[in-house]
Write an enzyme that holds these catalytic residues in place. Sequence first.
Site, mmCIF file in Angstrom:
data_model
loop_
_atom_site.group_PDB
_atom_site.id
_atom_site.type_symbol
_atom_site.label_atom_id
_atom_site.label_comp_id
_atom_site.label_asym_id
_atom_site.label_seq_id
_atom_site.Cartn_x
_atom_site.Cartn_y
_atom_site.Cartn_z
ATOM 1 N N ARG A 134 -4.918 -24.184 1.289
ATOM 2 C CA ARG A 134 -4.115 -24.391 2.509
ATOM 3 C C ARG A 134 -4.676 -25.459 3.433
ATOM 4 N NH1 ARG A 134 -2.117 -18.094 3.367
ATOM 5 N NH2 ARG A 134 -0.335 -18.354 1.960
ATOM 6 N N ARG A 157 3.825 -19.691 2.952
ATOM 7 C CA ARG A 157 3.452 -19.908 4.367
ATOM 8 C C ARG A 157 3.388 -21.394 4.717
ATOM 9 N NH1 ARG A 157 2.872 -14.695 5.615
ATOM 10 N NH2 ARG A 157 1.536 -13.390 4.319
ATOM 11 N N ASP A 187 -4.081 -15.495 7.542
ATOM 12 C CA ASP A 187 -2.813 -15.954 6.958
ATOM 13 C C ASP A 187 -2.051 -16.900 7.892
ATOM 14 O OD1 ASP A 187 -3.228 -14.464 4.642
ATOM 15 O OD2 ASP A 187 -2.266 -12.679 5.474
ATOM 16 N N ARG A 245 0.825 -1.215 0.000
ATOM 17 C CA ARG A 245 0.000 0.000 0.000
ATOM 18 C C ARG A 245 0.857 1.261 0.000
ATOM 19 N NH1 ARG A 245 -2.739 -4.231 2.039
ATOM 20 N NH2 ARG A 245 -5.030 -4.237 2.104
#
Length: 434
Positions: free
Chosen positions: A348, A389, A317, A28
């Site tokens: 995931r 991740r 996350d 951002r």
Amino acid sequence: MSLGWRAAAGTPLRGEISVPGDKSISHRAIMLAAIAEGRSRISGFLEGEDTRATARIFAQLGVRIEAPEASERIVHGVGLHGLRGCSESLDCGNAGTGMRLLTGLLAGQGFASVLVGDASLSKRPMSRVIEPLRQMGAQLTSTDGGLPPIRIDINKDLQGIDCKTKVASAQVKSAILLAGLYAHGETRVIEPHPTRDYTERMLRAFGWPIEFAPGQVRLSGGHRLRATDVSVPADFSSAAFFLVAASVIPGSDLLLRRVGMNPRRTGLLAALRLMGADITEENPDEQGGEAVANLRVRHAQLRGIAVPEALVPDMIDEFPALFVAAAVAEGRTTISGAAELRVKESDRIAVMAIALRAMGAAITETPDGAVIDGGSLCGADTDSHGDHRIAMSLAVAAQCASGETCIGDCENVATSFPGFVELARSIGFELLAG
Ligand code: S3P
């Protein structure tokens, strides 16, 4: 050949470390600084592949961005209407945040663009941003299934909308808000559950009038962004792997410095504490308008829990890491209300279930979560499916498994956490790349 890791049980985790800058904030910061008037300095910028891809795209669109040193960027903003079109496609790499936010930001420009991504991003749903942006008048085309590439045609005539989003997604909300900067009239977004509010906070810091409260935000088009300096705190999501690792490895006592503590990000901390984790917040402070704290984590025996669904968006996350904590906790952990996990960089739920099952865990998938009965883990051949991740979570799992674990397809760790292997090794992980 893709990069793999070999990992095994290491020593208790000890020391003091800093994890890299926040990915969401870094994306951002580049975007808003690029369309602001004047020169902004970003410090603590994440040198990850995802955020570098976003910076490269703005360079393609005519924004001068200097990197005087690692984790620093000086962005010479061109103003709201100063971007220049680029005939080549704009490559977002692996970054869902990059692609979705850019779709909103580019929807109201006086030039056309094409956004592309890597194999994983090319399978991720974009209809969630395309539909509301089309309601604003944007001319967007994707594949029939709503997948990238996204073609954005010229439309200098967007209209503000009043939008109730279907999924709790900061990316969707942010795409609508960024298009709203270029739209006539007011744009309002109401969310089914509050999500991270970095776009709102940063718009305010760059001088755009905006009203927001958890789960709702409104702004109007036709203002200006003024350059401002941004200091990016350490990414809670990167700290998360070490919060779990130090909790589950006996004898650990670890300090993570100045971690971003925005309440929309720290759901894992609440979940781990419900499981009995020993994590304390020290020296609470503020950095770049965001709460930060040192997190001290010591080993504790974790117990299984039913993860409260209200926490899910605040830890979206962190589920791969939580799955690992659950797999070695005492008793049963149930996760529900987390179907979004199936459309992240990988599915995931499925990918973690396959890997942890190979490591001896008792884990059953459900459509929107999993049931995990804690026990002990053993080394196995596993695959991260190119999901950063998942790779880091399996490296944590391997630290409390007997024998050696191989983790395949780990190069995408560089998208969010460059230097993970070296940092993890420095505090006691047994982990080798290659
Ligand atoms: C992000 C929002 C979340 C998160 C992602 C980063 C952001 O995605 O999973 O890693 O920076 O806005 P969703 O908006 O799809 O929930």
